[in-house]
Design an enzyme around this catalytic site. Sequence first.
Site, PDB file in Angstrom:
ATOM      1  N   LYS A  50       0.742  -1.570  -0.040  1.00 56.00           N
ATOM      2  CA  LYS A  50      -0.058  -0.083   0.142  1.00 56.00           C
ATOM      3  C   LYS A  50       1.015   1.232   0.302  1.00 56.00           C
ATOM      4  O   LYS A  50       0.628   2.731  -0.785  1.00 56.00           O
ATOM      5  CB  LYS A  50      -0.744  -0.272   1.366  1.00 56.00           C
ATOM      6  CG  LYS A  50      -2.159  -1.302   0.945  1.00 56.00           C
ATOM      7  CD  LYS A  50      -2.865  -1.033   1.885  1.00 56.00           C
ATOM      8  CE  LYS A  50      -3.854  -2.389   2.624  1.00 56.00           C
ATOM      9  NZ  LYS A  50      -4.025  -2.535   3.436  1.00 56.00           N
TER      10      LYS A  50
ATOM     11  N   GLN B  41      -4.898  -1.693  10.144  1.00 53.18           N
ATOM     12  CA  GLN B  41      -4.411  -3.211   9.528  1.00 53.18           C
ATOM     13  C   GLN B  41      -4.994  -4.162  10.555  1.00 53.18           C
ATOM     14  O   GLN B  41      -4.474  -4.790  11.104  1.00 53.18           O
ATOM     15  CB  GLN B  41      -2.801  -3.212   9.062  1.00 53.18           C
ATOM     16  CG  GLN B  41      -2.332  -4.333   8.275  1.00 53.18           C
ATOM     17  CD  GLN B  41      -3.216  -4.305   7.051  1.00 53.18           C
ATOM     18  OE1 GLN B  41      -2.902  -3.185   5.893  1.00 53.18           O
ATOM     19  NE2 GLN B  41      -3.933  -5.576   6.081  1.00 53.18           N
TER      20      GLN B  41
ATOM     21  N   ASP C 264     -11.783   2.989   5.043  1.00 50.74           N
ATOM     22  CA  ASP C 264     -11.787   1.141   4.652  1.00 50.74           C
ATOM     23  C   ASP C 264     -13.352   1.446   4.671  1.00 50.74           C
ATOM     24  O   ASP C 264     -13.691  -0.005   4.462  1.00 50.74           O
ATOM     25  CB  ASP C 264     -11.079   0.698   5.931  1.00 50.74           C
ATOM     26  CG  ASP C 264      -9.770  -0.348   5.431  1.00 50.74           C
ATOM     27  OD1 ASP C 264      -9.626  -0.380   3.873  1.00 50.74           O
ATOM     28  OD2 ASP C 264      -9.334  -0.287   6.338  1.00 50.74           O
TER      29      ASP C 264
END
Length: 281
Positions: A51, A95, A118
């Site tokens: 990422k 994460q 997210d």
Amino acid sequence: MKIIDGKLIANKIKEELKETICLLKEKNIIPGLGIILVGSDPASEIYVRNKIKTCNELGICTVLYRFDEKNTERDIIEAIQDLNADDGIDGILIQSPLPDCFDEAHILSYVDKNKDVDGFGIYNLGCLLSNQESILSATPLGILKMLEYENIEVEGNHVVMVGASLIVGRPMAIALLNRGATVTIAHNKTKNLKEITKQADILIVAIGHAKYITEDYVKDGAVVIDVGTNRVDNHVVGDVDFDAVFKKASAITPVPGGVGPMTIISLLSNVVDRAKERMNK
Ligand code: NAP
């Protein structure tokens, strides 16, 4: 049958994002992503590294906070609060998975709803459920973009979503319902799975079992989207037995090179959308 090339579609979106980021930079806005990585799960390390690499290619600035099991939940929450308050940060990514000693849902609840790129927070999930989508999580968003790119009609078609996790199955199913699909959600306790999946015009699988879906689960001409990412003998394979299903499907995503690249680019597209909102404020 067609193999849907997620890498190709993601690269096209990447070029579009680069142009948008150039325009943002002309207005002195540099998109920013804050990443929180807890523990040393090797897969998470790779995901975060990839990422950051893609962010660097695009010109998105990243701030990485690293924690381990010796840190307290308060340490992580304070980092989130710093990122919430930072005007240069448009999105915050925690994460997953966090080590078991941390309450992931509780920690996530501290992320500002406008920076929840997210889309896992209760607010954004609520917006999705009430058909007032705000930030849609990256994997469902990537799959929708893929279907759109391939001109695969969703409205009126029967989608069977196998897997009901909070990060893939549930948001995917609701997003498709919002777009006029007839949606069936199947999970571990579903009876007669094969009978259900064989009714699907579009079959999406996210269960985490290597090559579980074989040809007898698939209707002739169905579109098959494989979200699974399973490591077997140092190879990554999907939840669908690609070689067997390939002959029956009208279109199918490979693993790797299908949903994976679309997920990363969709996350970054959410960050850039947030940066555009910052510019418009
Ligand atoms: P998860 O949280 O473990 O959820 C799995 C879901 O599948 C659960 O709802 C479970 O049912 C259901 N399930 C498990 N075995 C089943 C079976 N035999 N038949 C029917 N349903 C079954 O997994 P996840 O986070 O959604 O991830 C799923 C897979 O996608 C993993 O391989 C993951 O690595 C991959 N993934 C890939 C991407 C990408 O970008 N490519 C993104 C996210 C995830 P219950 O709810 O009843 O337990």
